[in-house]
Structures are given as C-alpha cells and as structure tokens.
Scaffold this active site. Structure first.
Site, mmCIF file in Angstrom:
data_model
loop_
_atom_site.group_PDB
_atom_site.id
_atom_site.type_symbol
_atom_site.label_atom_id
_atom_site.label_comp_id
_atom_site.label_asym_id
_atom_site.label_seq_id
_atom_site.Cartn_x
_atom_site.Cartn_y
_atom_site.Cartn_z
ATOM 1 N N CYS A 111 -12.036 14.128 -8.658
ATOM 2 C CA CYS A 111 -12.137 15.535 -9.054
ATOM 3 C C CYS A 111 -11.919 16.407 -7.827
ATOM 4 C CB CYS A 111 -13.512 15.826 -9.663
ATOM 5 S SG CYS A 111 -13.717 17.574 -10.064
ATOM 6 N N TYR A 135 2.249 10.124 -13.304
ATOM 7 C CA TYR A 135 1.323 9.028 -12.995
ATOM 8 C C TYR A 135 0.827 8.329 -14.252
ATOM 9 C CZ TYR A 135 1.688 10.100 -8.144
ATOM 10 O OH TYR A 135 2.209 10.272 -6.882
ATOM 11 N N ALA A 167 10.027 -11.857 -0.201
ATOM 12 C CA ALA A 167 8.652 -12.175 0.229
ATOM 13 C C ALA A 167 8.159 -13.505 -0.331
ATOM 14 C CB ALA A 167 7.714 -11.042 -0.187
ATOM 15 N N LEU A 209 12.871 -7.979 3.468
ATOM 16 C CA LEU A 209 14.152 -8.390 2.885
ATOM 17 C C LEU A 209 15.274 -8.300 3.920
ATOM 18 C CD1 LEU A 209 15.051 -9.336 0.119
ATOM 19 C CD2 LEU A 209 15.491 -6.958 -0.514
ATOM 20 N N CYS A 230 -13.928 17.029 -15.826
ATOM 21 C CA CYS A 230 -14.635 16.139 -14.893
ATOM 22 C C CYS A 230 -15.962 15.700 -15.518
ATOM 23 C CB CYS A 230 -14.899 16.848 -13.565
ATOM 24 S SG CYS A 230 -15.943 15.866 -12.459
ATOM 25 N N HIS A 238 -3.366 4.186 0.830
ATOM 26 C CA HIS A 238 -2.804 5.247 -0.011
ATOM 27 C C HIS A 238 -3.513 5.344 -1.362
ATOM 28 C CE1 HIS A 238 1.216 5.088 2.433
ATOM 29 N NE2 HIS A 238 0.247 5.700 3.063
ATOM 30 N N GLN A 267 -0.266 -0.329 1.687
ATOM 31 C CA GLN A 267 0.151 1.011 1.247
ATOM 32 C C GLN A 267 0.289 1.029 -0.273
ATOM 33 O OE1 GLN A 267 3.466 2.413 4.212
ATOM 34 N NE2 GLN A 267 3.315 0.197 4.299
ATOM 35 N N SER A 291 9.245 -0.365 4.622
ATOM 36 C CA SER A 291 10.441 0.158 5.286
ATOM 37 C C SER A 291 10.127 0.786 6.639
ATOM 38 C CB SER A 291 11.118 1.205 4.395
ATOM 39 O OG SER A 291 10.211 2.259 4.112
ATOM 40 N N ASP A 313 -1.239 -0.882 -6.224
ATOM 41 C CA ASP A 313 -1.442 -1.919 -7.247
ATOM 42 C C ASP A 313 -2.586 -2.860 -6.834
ATOM 43 O OD1 ASP A 313 -0.522 -4.394 -5.854
ATOM 44 O OD2 ASP A 313 1.423 -3.410 -5.821
HETATM 45 N N1 APR Z 1 10.639 -9.068 -0.302
HETATM 46 C C1 APR Z 1 10.414 -8.495 0.894
HETATM 47 N N2 APR Z 1 10.739 -7.212 1.178
HETATM 48 C C2 APR Z 1 11.333 -6.505 0.207
HETATM 49 C C3 APR Z 1 11.613 -7.050 -1.072
HETATM 50 C C4 APR Z 1 11.246 -8.400 -1.303
HETATM 51 N N3 APR Z 1 11.458 -9.015 -2.472
HETATM 52 N N4 APR Z 1 12.223 -6.092 -1.810
HETATM 53 C C5 APR Z 1 12.309 -5.010 -1.042
HETATM 54 N N5 APR Z 1 11.788 -5.242 0.180
HETATM 55 C C6 APR Z 1 11.664 -4.323 1.324
HETATM 56 C C7 APR Z 1 12.776 -3.325 1.435
HETATM 57 O O1 APR Z 1 13.855 -3.855 2.193
HETATM 58 C C8 APR Z 1 12.083 -2.154 2.150
HETATM 59 O O2 APR Z 1 12.202 -2.280 3.571
HETATM 60 O O3 APR Z 1 10.490 -3.582 1.132
HETATM 61 C C9 APR Z 1 10.618 -2.317 1.754
HETATM 62 C C10 APR Z 1 10.120 -1.261 0.785
HETATM 63 O O4 APR Z 1 10.188 -0.014 1.395
HETATM 64 P P1 APR Z 1 9.670 1.322 0.642
HETATM 65 O O5 APR Z 1 10.276 1.405 -0.706
HETATM 66 O O6 APR Z 1 9.904 2.464 1.565
HETATM 67 O O7 APR Z 1 8.106 1.042 0.426
HETATM 68 P P2 APR Z 1 6.903 1.293 1.436
HETATM 69 O O8 APR Z 1 7.316 1.001 2.840
HETATM 70 O O9 APR Z 1 5.737 0.564 0.885
HETATM 71 O O10 APR Z 1 6.658 2.857 1.272
HETATM 72 C C11 APR Z 1 5.608 3.451 1.970
HETATM 73 O O11 APR Z 1 6.009 5.501 0.813
HETATM 74 O O12 APR Z 1 6.458 6.810 -1.056
HETATM 75 C C12 APR Z 1 5.504 6.260 -0.275
HETATM 76 O O13 APR Z 1 3.266 6.164 -0.818
HETATM 77 C C13 APR Z 1 4.454 5.434 -0.976
HETATM 78 O O14 APR Z 1 3.116 3.664 -0.069
HETATM 79 C C14 APR Z 1 4.429 4.150 -0.187
HETATM 80 C C15 APR Z 1 5.013 4.566 1.151
#
Ligand code: APR
Length: 247
Positions: free
Chosen positions: A122, A59, A226, A209, A141, A114, A96, A183, A99
């Site tokens: 702590c 991290y 996006a 995407l 802490c 998240h 989720q 996703s 940032d």
């Molecule tokens: N524009 C739109 N969508 C996009 C782009 C883009 N430029 N690039 C990627 N994607 C899509 C991908 O196709 C995918 O479906 O964003 C999605 C990202 O999926 P993940 O990587 O699984 O991210 P997320 O769904 O936020 O993950 C959920 O998993 O590991 C944990 O805690 C972490 O908050 C996170 C959680």
C-alpha cells in the site's frame, strides 16, 4: 581439496536468463518483454501516477502468465539449491527475478532485490501483504482502507532496490561471485561485479547465453543455456576447483 581451503562465501546473482528455460521471457532479448511493452508505460512510478489502470492491468496479466505457464524450476535452479545444501560455507542468491523458482527448487537464502511476485504494497500506509488478487484503481487497502493505493511490491525503474545492505554485506564476505543469465544493463546489480573486484582474491564468473557488456570484469565466462552450463559448473564449485591459490 586444497589444504588452504576454507569455506569462502559464495554470492550468485541471477537474472531473467535463468528462468527462460522454465518458460518465462527475459526482458532485453529480441523476444523479451521490453520488445513488446514500453517499460516507461508500466514500470516507473511516473507511469503509476499517470495511468494506474494501465500499470495494474499489465501486472495482472503478467501474473496470469506465470500461473498459466505452470512454471517449474529447471536444472539451473536445482543446481543452485544443491549448492546451498552441500557447500560448507555461506551461499547467497541475489536475484533480480520476481518469480518464485529459486524457492521452489529448495533454495532458502534468496534475496529478491526487485521484489517478489504475489506481494502487494500500500502506497499510503506501506503495509506489505501476500495475495494473488488482481489489482485495480478501486482496490482497497485491507489495513488503512485507502482506495487506489495498492501496487505490486516490486521495484520499478528509479526506485531503490530491496535488501541492499544485506546484499553488499554478502558481497563483501564472498570469495566467489557468480552471475547467471543477466544482461548487466540494470544498476546497481550490474555494478556488483566491480564491487567485488575491488578486493583481492575474489573470483568472478559469468554464465550466460552469450557475452554481456560486463564480460571484461569477470575472470571466467561460460556461455550456453543455463540448464546446460550451470549444473556442471556447480559440480566444479562443489569439488573446490575455484578455490585454488593460482588465482
Ligand atoms: N540461459 C542463460 N542465459 C540466458 C538464457 C538462457 N537460456 N536466455 C537468455 N539469457 C541471457 C541473455 O543473453 C541476457 O544476457 O539472460 C540475459 C537476460 O537479460 P535481461 O533480459 O536484461 O534480464 P535481467 O538482466 O534479469 O534484467 C534486469 O531489468 O527490466 C528489468 O527489473 C527487470 O530484473 C530485471 C532487470
């Protein structure tokens, strides 16, 4: 605007895909974080108990990447901030992402389910504080002086996401549910669309995407990066186009 119009709430669930074009990698895409790092080694409470240094180093480095990239919000974050300012009803972003890009774009009603980058908790006294400090197993802490109990205040696999009561209350009030760049593989966020679909007269729209595993649960799908697809879709929402009797 249609005469039956009244300002239904809008909930927008965002995932890593909305920040991709700001230079932050997603998790499950081919170049995503979990293709390079084993999540069981860094993102579970078991990993923390097994090897605190490994988890904290991960991290510390991830935060360094955020800063090094000088990340700034993109057109999709900007469009959602505009929606909150201009829409007559309630707009809630449930993200989720850890940032700060939604806030940097100007969104105010943001629930980080998240957790948030830059917050530390702590494990001994539960104090949460904001700091950019790197953590190590020797960190102390500032509140209870426990050693080695500080961790990022983010939700690991197997832990309870934050703000769930507020999130489900917003979902139960909304007339439009939008999922952007997620996703749909991680619960409970992946189940929000099913939750809203239990009610009549809720519209669910996926912007991503490409198709996700949850796609059949949405009324409408818009595929593309996006920054290209979110701004014109938000124009449509502000024009009241989704709030029509035919759905
Ligand atoms: N524009 C739109 N969508 C996009 C782009 C883009 N430029 N690039 C990627 N994607 C899509 C991908 O196709 C995918 O479906 O964003 C999605 C990202 O999926 P993940 O990587 O699984 O991210 P997320 O769904 O936020 O993950 C959920 O998993 O590991 C944990 O805690 C972490 O908050 C996170 C959680």
């Amino acid at each position: 605007m249609h005469e039956d119009f009244f300002p239904h709430g809008i909930v927008i669930l965002t995932g890593a895909g909305i920040s991709k074009e700001s230079g932050i990698d997603t998790f499950r895409d081919p170049d995503g974080l979990w293709s390079r790092v084993n999540l069981e080694d860094v993102a579970t409470i078991e990993a923390w108990h097994r090897d605190k240094k490994k988890v904290l180093d991960f991290y510390n480095e991830a935060r360094g990447l955020f800063r090094a990239a000088h990340v700034t919000p993109n057109a999709a974050h900007d469009a959602l901030a505009r929606l909150e300012k201009e829409y007559a009803g309630e707009v809630t972003i449930v993200t989720q992402n850890i940032d700060p890009l939604h806030e940097m774009a100007g969104s105010r009603n943001v629930l980080h389910m998240h957790g948030r980058d830059g917050e530390i908790r702590c494990m001994a006294c539960s104090t949460v504080f904001t700091s950019e400090m790197d953590l190590s197993p020797d960190s102390v802490c500032p509140n209870c002086k426990a050693v080695g109990e500080l961790r990022p205040n983010i939700v690991w696999f197997g832990e309870q996401p934050m703000h769930l009561d507020e999130i489900y209350a917003a979902l139960d009030r909304c007339g439009l549910f939008i999922a952007i760049g997620t996703s749909g593989e991680v619960y409970p966020a992946a189940g929000f669309v099913l939750h809203v679909r239990r009610r009549a007269r809720v519209r669910a729209v996926e912007l991503n995407l490409g198709p996700t595993d949850n796609q059949s649960l949405f009324h409408e799908h818009i595929y593309g990066p996006a920054t290209r697809i979110v701004p014109p879709y938000i124009e449509r929402v502000l024009a009241g186009e989704w709030n029509r009797p035919e759905w």
